[in-house]
Design a protein around this motif. Structure first.
Motif, mmCIF file in Angstrom:
data_model
loop_
_atom_site.group_PDB
_atom_site.id
_atom_site.type_symbol
_atom_site.label_atom_id
_atom_site.label_comp_id
_atom_site.label_asym_id
_atom_site.label_seq_id
_atom_site.Cartn_x
_atom_site.Cartn_y
_atom_site.Cartn_z
ATOM 1 N N PRO A 140 -3.059 8.094 8.311
ATOM 2 C CA PRO A 140 -2.820 6.917 9.140
ATOM 3 C C PRO A 140 -2.745 5.640 8.300
ATOM 4 O O PRO A 140 -3.413 5.525 7.277
ATOM 5 C CB PRO A 140 -4.041 6.870 10.069
ATOM 6 N N THR A 141 -1.929 4.712 8.752
ATOM 7 C CA THR A 141 -1.857 3.378 8.158
ATOM 8 C C THR A 141 -2.011 2.372 9.282
ATOM 9 O O THR A 141 -1.325 2.469 10.299
ATOM 10 C CB THR A 141 -0.517 3.151 7.430
ATOM 11 N N LEU A 142 -2.917 1.414 9.091
ATOM 12 C CA LEU A 142 -3.075 0.311 10.035
ATOM 13 C C LEU A 142 -2.334 -0.895 9.482
ATOM 14 O O LEU A 142 -2.425 -1.190 8.295
ATOM 15 C CB LEU A 142 -4.549 -0.054 10.219
ATOM 16 N N ALA A 143 -1.590 -1.572 10.350
ATOM 17 C CA ALA A 143 -0.889 -2.800 9.972
ATOM 18 C C ALA A 143 -1.194 -3.847 11.033
ATOM 19 O O ALA A 143 -1.098 -3.572 12.229
ATOM 20 C CB ALA A 143 0.604 -2.564 9.848
ATOM 21 N N LEU A 144 -1.583 -5.028 10.592
ATOM 22 C CA LEU A 144 -1.896 -6.122 11.497
ATOM 23 C C LEU A 144 -0.738 -7.111 11.496
ATOM 24 O O LEU A 144 -0.305 -7.569 10.430
ATOM 25 C CB LEU A 144 -3.197 -6.812 11.055
ATOM 26 N N PHE A 145 -0.221 -7.405 12.688
ATOM 27 C CA PHE A 145 0.901 -8.329 12.851
ATOM 28 C C PHE A 145 0.439 -9.560 13.610
ATOM 29 O O PHE A 145 -0.357 -9.465 14.535
ATOM 30 C CB PHE A 145 2.037 -7.663 13.642
ATOM 31 N N LYS A 146 0.962 -10.703 13.191
ATOM 32 C CA LYS A 146 0.672 -11.961 13.876
ATOM 33 C C LYS A 146 1.936 -12.806 13.810
ATOM 34 O O LYS A 146 2.541 -12.917 12.745
ATOM 35 C CB LYS A 146 -0.495 -12.663 13.179
ATOM 36 N N GLY A 147 2.341 -13.350 14.946
ATOM 37 C CA GLY A 147 3.545 -14.173 14.967
ATOM 38 C C GLY A 147 4.792 -13.425 14.547
ATOM 39 O O GLY A 147 5.695 -14.004 13.955
ATOM 40 N N GLY A 148 4.841 -12.118 14.809
ATOM 41 C CA GLY A 148 6.023 -11.331 14.498
ATOM 42 C C GLY A 148 6.108 -10.799 13.087
ATOM 43 O O GLY A 148 7.051 -10.108 12.737
ATOM 44 N N ARG A 149 5.102 -11.104 12.246
ATOM 45 C CA ARG A 149 5.173 -10.592 10.872
ATOM 46 C C ARG A 149 3.868 -9.912 10.472
ATOM 47 O O ARG A 149 2.795 -10.233 10.984
ATOM 48 C CB ARG A 149 5.532 -11.696 9.889
ATOM 49 N N GLU A 150 3.980 -8.974 9.536
ATOM 50 C CA GLU A 150 2.815 -8.238 9.064
ATOM 51 C C GLU A 150 1.973 -9.145 8.169
ATOM 52 O O GLU A 150 2.485 -9.788 7.266
ATOM 53 C CB GLU A 150 3.267 -7.003 8.279
ATOM 54 N N ILE A 151 0.660 -9.177 8.446
ATOM 55 C CA ILE A 151 -0.232 -10.012 7.634
ATOM 56 C C ILE A 151 -1.255 -9.201 6.837
ATOM 57 O O ILE A 151 -1.870 -9.719 5.919
ATOM 58 C CB ILE A 151 -0.959 -11.082 8.486
ATOM 59 N N ALA A 152 -1.432 -7.915 7.190
ATOM 60 C CA ALA A 152 -2.374 -7.076 6.445
ATOM 61 C C ALA A 152 -2.055 -5.610 6.700
ATOM 62 O O ALA A 152 -1.496 -5.257 7.740
ATOM 63 C CB ALA A 152 -3.812 -7.383 6.867
ATOM 64 N N ARG A 153 -2.432 -4.752 5.730
ATOM 65 C CA ARG A 153 -2.181 -3.315 5.843
ATOM 66 C C ARG A 153 -3.320 -2.555 5.173
ATOM 67 O O ARG A 153 -3.825 -2.970 4.137
ATOM 68 C CB ARG A 153 -0.863 -2.965 5.172
ATOM 69 N N GLN A 154 -3.677 -1.425 5.773
ATOM 70 C CA GLN A 154 -4.738 -0.574 5.234
ATOM 71 C C GLN A 154 -4.383 0.883 5.504
ATOM 72 O O GLN A 154 -4.161 1.251 6.653
ATOM 73 C CB GLN A 154 -6.078 -0.921 5.907
ATOM 74 N N ALA A 155 -4.314 1.705 4.446
ATOM 75 C CA ALA A 155 -4.041 3.129 4.615
ATOM 76 C C ALA A 155 -5.347 3.905 4.627
ATOM 77 O O ALA A 155 -6.331 3.500 4.006
ATOM 78 C CB ALA A 155 -3.141 3.625 3.481
ATOM 79 N N GLY A 156 -5.361 5.011 5.364
ATOM 80 C CA GLY A 156 -6.528 5.882 5.408
ATOM 81 C C GLY A 156 -7.317 5.739 6.694
ATOM 82 O O GLY A 156 -7.296 4.699 7.339
ATOM 83 N N ALA A 157 -7.999 6.831 7.051
ATOM 84 C CA ALA A 157 -8.791 6.845 8.284
ATOM 85 C C ALA A 157 -10.041 5.983 8.124
ATOM 86 O O ALA A 157 -10.627 5.911 7.049
ATOM 87 C CB ALA A 157 -9.180 8.279 8.634
ATOM 88 N N MET A 158 -10.404 5.319 9.223
ATOM 89 C CA MET A 158 -11.610 4.477 9.240
ATOM 90 C C MET A 158 -12.364 4.733 10.535
ATOM 91 O O MET A 158 -11.770 5.132 11.534
ATOM 92 C CB MET A 158 -11.230 2.988 9.194
ATOM 93 N N GLY A 159 -13.662 4.430 10.513
ATOM 94 C CA GLY A 159 -14.469 4.484 11.722
ATOM 95 C C GLY A 159 -14.261 3.216 12.529
ATOM 96 O O GLY A 159 -13.679 2.234 12.050
ATOM 97 N N SER A 160 -14.742 3.210 13.769
ATOM 98 C CA SER A 160 -14.501 2.064 14.660
ATOM 99 C C SER A 160 -15.087 0.766 14.112
ATOM 100 O O SER A 160 -14.435 -0.279 14.176
ATOM 101 C CB SER A 160 -15.021 2.346 16.068
ATOM 102 N N ALA A 161 -16.291 0.792 13.563
ATOM 103 C CA ALA A 161 -16.900 -0.436 13.030
ATOM 104 C C ALA A 161 -16.064 -0.995 11.880
ATOM 105 O O ALA A 161 -15.880 -2.214 11.777
ATOM 106 C CB ALA A 161 -18.332 -0.174 12.576
ATOM 107 N N ASP A 162 -15.535 -0.102 11.031
ATOM 108 C CA ASP A 162 -14.707 -0.548 9.912
ATOM 109 C C ASP A 162 -13.373 -1.111 10.390
ATOM 110 O O ASP A 162 -12.874 -2.087 9.842
ATOM 111 C CB ASP A 162 -14.468 0.594 8.920
#
Length: 145
Positions: free
Chosen positions: A113-135
């Motif tokens: 899995p890869t998580l990507a955070l978007f704000k205002g239509g553009r990607e601002i951060a990315r993280q690959a790998g599984a994480m727990g809910s708190a993380d």
């Protein structure tokens, strides 16, 4: 930021205008009358993805995953728990990269899995790998400061 936000309905994709102080009041969609936030990640296809990324005034956290991916399956309940904690200030969505291969290619998703955070239509951060809910919650808040 103004006192009104545009929020895309997770059910019918209508764009709703909600005042910031009403976000926590369990607002409903003006078109389909279903809740705009139900504490669950929203599965998106390519068309809905574009609308959520470009029209939501709140950040959108995307889980790029695939049904055959073991770590993706392990992370899914943690991602749902994170949705319950982060909404209504962040919309959590899921994109099945097996079904939506063009989206995976467009964003250069190399591992899942890869998580990507978007704000205002553009990607601002990315993280690959599984994480727990708190993380997931901590990472999202740290990158949305």
């Amino acid at each position: 930021m103004s006192d009104a936000l545009h929020i895309v309905c997770p059910h019918c994709a209508a764009v709703n205008r909600i005042t910031v102080n009403r976000l926590g009041d369990q607002p409903k969609c003006g078109q389909c009358h279903r809740p705009l936030f139900d504490g669950q990640p929203v599965a998106l296809d390519a068309a809905a993805f574009q609308k959520h990324i470009t029209r939501n005034d709140i950040p959108v956290l995307v889980d790029f995953w695939a049904p055959w991916c073991g770590p993706c399956k392990m992370m899914a309940p943690h991602y749902a728990q994170a949705a319950a904690q982060l909404e209504p200030h962040v919309r959590l969505v899921k994109v099945d990269t097996e079904a939506e291969q063009a989206l995976g290619a467009q964003f250069g998703i190399r591992s899942i899995p890869t998580l990507a955070l978007f704000k205002g239509g553009r990607e601002i951060a990315r993280q690959a790998g599984a994480m727990g809910s708190a993380d997931i919650v901590r990472w999202t808040q740290a990158n949305n400061a």
